[in-house]
Design a protein around this motif. Structure first.
Motif, PDB file in Angstrom:
ATOM      1  N   MET A 133       0.832  -1.398   0.019  1.00 33.54           N
ATOM      2  CA  MET A 133      -0.015  -0.126  -0.013  1.00 33.54           C
ATOM      3  C   MET A 133       0.965   1.207  -0.105  1.00 33.54           C
ATOM      4  N   LEU A 134       0.504   2.200  -0.777  1.00 37.02           N
ATOM      5  CA  LEU A 134       1.171   3.742  -0.841  1.00 37.02           C
ATOM      6  C   LEU A 134       0.322   4.561   0.072  1.00 37.02           C
ATOM      7  N   ILE A 135       0.889   4.909   0.933  1.00 34.84           N
ATOM      8  CA  ILE A 135       0.650   6.016   2.217  1.00 34.84           C
ATOM      9  C   ILE A 135       0.981   7.363   1.870  1.00 34.84           C
ATOM     10  N   PHE A 136      -0.058   8.272   1.492  1.00 41.84           N
ATOM     11  CA  PHE A 136       0.434   9.634   1.191  1.00 41.84           C
ATOM     12  C   PHE A 136       0.239  10.756   2.308  1.00 41.84           C
ATOM     13  N   ASP A 137       1.057  11.562   2.413  1.00 43.36           N
ATOM     14  CA  ASP A 137       0.688  12.923   3.224  1.00 43.36           C
ATOM     15  C   ASP A 137      -0.284  13.429   2.368  1.00 43.36           C
ATOM     16  N   LEU A 138      -0.868  14.529   2.797  1.00 41.07           N
ATOM     17  CA  LEU A 138      -1.827  15.272   2.183  1.00 41.07           C
ATOM     18  C   LEU A 138      -1.469  16.818   1.623  1.00 41.07           C
ATOM     19  N   ILE A 149      -0.672  14.524 -10.197  1.00 42.54           N
ATOM     20  CA  ILE A 149      -1.079  13.631  -8.837  1.00 42.54           C
ATOM     21  C   ILE A 149      -2.292  12.798  -9.545  1.00 42.54           C
ATOM     22  N   LEU A 150      -3.308  13.438 -10.186  1.00 40.36           N
ATOM     23  CA  LEU A 150      -4.516  12.699 -10.352  1.00 40.36           C
ATOM     24  C   LEU A 150      -4.195  11.481 -11.380  1.00 40.36           C
ATOM     25  N   PRO A 151      -3.263  11.951 -12.575  1.00 40.84           N
ATOM     26  CA  PRO A 151      -2.830  10.788 -13.210  1.00 40.84           C
ATOM     27  C   PRO A 151      -2.146   9.404 -12.463  1.00 40.84           C
ATOM     28  N   LEU A 152      -1.358   9.980 -11.752  1.00 37.40           N
ATOM     29  CA  LEU A 152      -0.508   8.900 -10.813  1.00 37.40           C
ATOM     30  C   LEU A 152      -1.626   7.981 -10.006  1.00 37.40           C
ATOM     31  N   LEU A 153      -2.512   8.805  -9.449  1.00 33.21           N
ATOM     32  CA  LEU A 153      -3.350   8.042  -8.592  1.00 33.21           C
ATOM     33  C   LEU A 153      -4.304   7.149  -9.638  1.00 33.21           C
ATOM     34  N   GLN A 154      -4.749   7.575 -10.591  1.00 36.93           N
ATOM     35  CA  GLN A 154      -5.323   6.602 -11.545  1.00 36.93           C
ATOM     36  C   GLN A 154      -4.631   5.407 -12.343  1.00 36.93           C
ATOM     37  N   GLU A 155      -3.409   5.835 -12.143  1.00 35.67           N
ATOM     38  CA  GLU A 155      -2.589   4.471 -12.577  1.00 35.67           C
ATOM     39  C   GLU A 155      -2.358   3.571 -11.738  1.00 35.67           C
ATOM     40  N   LEU A 156      -2.342   3.974 -10.351  1.00 34.57           N
ATOM     41  CA  LEU A 156      -2.224   3.209  -9.386  1.00 34.57           C
ATOM     42  C   LEU A 156      -3.540   2.282  -8.929  1.00 34.57           C
ATOM     43  N   LYS A 157      -4.519   3.027  -9.209  1.00 36.89           N
ATOM     44  CA  LYS A 157      -6.056   2.129  -9.173  1.00 36.89           C
ATOM     45  C   LYS A 157      -6.214   1.379 -10.378  1.00 36.89           C
ATOM     46  N   ALA A 158      -5.321   1.372 -11.565  1.00 40.05           N
ATOM     47  CA  ALA A 158      -5.747   0.701 -12.407  1.00 40.05           C
ATOM     48  C   ALA A 158      -4.675  -0.516 -12.378  1.00 40.05           C
ATOM     49  N   ARG A 159      -3.720  -0.471 -11.168  1.00 41.18           N
ATOM     50  CA  ARG A 159      -2.767  -1.469 -10.994  1.00 41.18           C
ATOM     51  C   ARG A 159      -3.361  -2.437  -9.774  1.00 41.18           C
ATOM     52  N   ILE A 191      -3.262  -1.124  -6.728  1.00 39.12           N
ATOM     53  CA  ILE A 191      -2.734  -0.671  -5.579  1.00 39.12           C
ATOM     54  C   ILE A 191      -3.186  -0.113  -4.642  1.00 39.12           C
ATOM     55  N   LYS A 192      -3.400  -0.457  -3.344  1.00 38.17           N
ATOM     56  CA  LYS A 192      -4.151   0.078  -2.370  1.00 38.17           C
ATOM     57  C   LYS A 192      -3.343   1.591  -2.091  1.00 38.17           C
ATOM     58  N   THR A 193      -4.096   2.687  -1.947  1.00 38.82           N
ATOM     59  CA  THR A 193      -3.596   3.894  -1.366  1.00 38.82           C
ATOM     60  C   THR A 193      -4.497   4.511  -0.426  1.00 38.82           C
ATOM     61  N   GLY A 194      -3.608   5.322   0.322  1.00 39.49           N
ATOM     62  CA  GLY A 194      -4.195   5.998   1.723  1.00 39.49           C
ATOM     63  C   GLY A 194      -3.700   7.291   2.069  1.00 39.49           C
ATOM     64  N   LEU A 211     -11.394  16.740   1.981  1.00 41.03           N
ATOM     65  CA  LEU A 211     -10.781  17.021   1.035  1.00 41.03           C
ATOM     66  C   LEU A 211     -10.291  15.773   0.063  1.00 41.03           C
ATOM     67  N   ALA A 212     -10.278  14.539   0.791  1.00 38.25           N
ATOM     68  CA  ALA A 212     -10.244  13.395   0.041  1.00 38.25           C
ATOM     69  C   ALA A 212     -11.361  13.293  -0.950  1.00 38.25           C
ATOM     70  N   ARG A 213     -12.594  13.546  -0.540  1.00 37.45           N
ATOM     71  CA  ARG A 213     -13.907  13.262  -1.085  1.00 37.45           C
ATOM     72  C   ARG A 213     -13.884  14.035  -2.149  1.00 37.45           C
ATOM     73  N   GLN A 214     -13.433  15.668  -2.100  1.00 37.34           N
ATOM     74  CA  GLN A 214     -13.520  16.589  -3.067  1.00 37.34           C
ATOM     75  C   GLN A 214     -12.511  16.447  -4.148  1.00 37.34           C
ATOM     76  N   TYR A 215     -11.424  15.929  -3.926  1.00 40.83           N
ATOM     77  CA  TYR A 215     -10.608  15.899  -5.032  1.00 40.83           C
ATOM     78  C   TYR A 215     -10.046  14.409  -5.188  1.00 40.83           C
ATOM     79  N   PHE A 216     -10.333  13.395  -4.631  1.00 45.17           N
ATOM     80  CA  PHE A 216      -9.754  12.049  -4.933  1.00 45.17           C
ATOM     81  C   PHE A 216     -10.725  11.126  -4.670  1.00 45.17           C
ATOM     82  N   SER A 217     -12.020  11.345  -4.947  1.00 45.27           N
ATOM     83  CA  SER A 217     -13.442  10.490  -4.838  1.00 45.27           C
ATOM     84  C   SER A 217     -12.982   9.262  -5.990  1.00 45.27           C
ATOM     85  N   GLY A 218     -12.925   7.993  -5.293  1.00 46.18           N
ATOM     86  CA  GLY A 218     -12.809   6.811  -6.206  1.00 46.18           C
ATOM     87  C   GLY A 218     -11.301   6.591  -6.228  1.00 46.18           C
ATOM     88  N   LEU A 219     -10.475   7.352  -5.993  1.00 45.63           N
ATOM     89  CA  LEU A 219      -8.984   7.228  -6.172  1.00 45.63           C
ATOM     90  C   LEU A 219      -8.171   6.774  -4.918  1.00 45.63           C
TER      91      LEU A 219
END
Length: 210
Positions: A1-6, A88-98, A100-103, A116-124
Motif C-alpha cells: 500500500m502507498l500511504i500519502f501525506d496530504l 497527482i491525479l494521473p498517478l492515482l488513476q494509474e495506481l488504481k488501474a494497477r 494498488i491500495k492507497t491511503g 478534501l479526499a472526497r472533494q479531490y480524490f473520490s474513487g482514487l
C-alpha cells in the motif's frame, strides 16, 4: 500500500491555509504572516501552525480563541484555492488501474482530511485518516497504523510518501520506508539535510519504485 501525506504532497493547500491563518491573526489583533512564513510553520498540525504564529504559542492566553477562529474559518474555506499538484491525479488513476491500495495520513483534523479526499480524490483513495482525540499526530505512527488496519494491509509492503521531516520521522516510527517529494512545502536541500532518500521530483517518478 502507498500511504500519502496530504498537504504539500497530494494537494497544494498553502493559499487557503495562509488566508485562514491571517484571518484568525487579524481577528485577535496579532500581526499577519507572509505566505513563506506560513509555509515554514506547516507540518505538525494546525494547532502548531497557529501556535507558531503568535507570541508564546500555546501559552498565550489568546491561543484557544485564535485557534478556534482559524479552525472555524478554514473548515468553511478548505478548497477555495486548493488544488492537486500537477501529475497527482494521473498517478492515482494509474495506481488504481494497477490495483494498488492507497491511503492518506495527515496531521489535519480528521473531518477536514476526509472532506478534501472526497472533494479531490473520490474513487482514487481507499481511505483517508486525519488526527482526532483518539489518533495522535505525526510523527507518532498512530494514524499510519490505523490506516493499515482499516485497509487490512498489515502483511503488505507499505511505503510512506511525504514532503517534510515530519513525514520522514513518521515512516521511521512506523517501521516503513519513506519516499520524499521535492515539490511540496520543504526544499530538496532541506529534505537532504534530514536524511531523505530517495527524493522524487515528479509524481510519475514514484512508479519506478513500486
Amino acid at each position: 500500500m502507498l500511504i500519502f501525506d496530504l498537504d504539500g504532497t497530494l494537494l497544494n493547500t498553502i493559499k487557503d491555509l495562509h488566508i485562514a491563518l491571517n484571518y484568525a491573526l487579524k481577528a485577535h489583533d496579532f500581526p499577519e504572516k507572509t505566505e513563506a512564513e506560513t509555509q515554514m510553520l506547516l507540518g505538525n498540525g494546525i494547532d502548531v501552525l497557529v501556535a507558531g504564529a503568535i507570541p508564546n504559542g500555546k501559552n498565550n492566553p489568546k491561543f484557544p480563541e485564535t485557534y478556534a477562529t482559524f479552525k472555524e474559518y478554514y473548515s468553511r474555506h478548505l478548497n477555495d484555492y486548493t488544488t492537486p499538484y500537477t501529475g497527482i491525479l494521473p498517478l492515482l488513476q494509474e495506481l488504481k488501474a494497477r490495483h494498488i491500495k492507497t491511503g492518506i495520513v495527515s496531521n489535519k483534523f480528521d473531518e477536514g482530511v476526509k472532506a478534501l479526499a472526497r472533494q479531490y480524490f473520490s474513487g482514487l483513495i481507499d481511505h483517508a485518516q486525519g488526527t482526532s482525540e483518539t489518533v495522535k499526530k505525526k510523527p507518532a505512527p498512530d494514524a499510519v497504523f490505523a490506516l493499515i488496519k482499516e485497509l487490512n494491509a498489515a502483511k503488505e509492503k507499505n511505503i510512506y510518501i511525504g514532503d517534510s521531516d515530519v513525514d520522514i520521522n513518521t515512516a521511521q516510527n512506523a517501521g516503513i520506508p519513506c519516499i520524499s517529494v521535492s515539490w511540496g512545502f520543504r526544499s530538496r536541500a532541506f529534505l537532504e539535510s534530514c536524511g531523505a532518500n530517495p527524493i522524487i521530483d515528479t509524481p510519475e517518478e514514484l512508479l519506478k519504485y513500486i
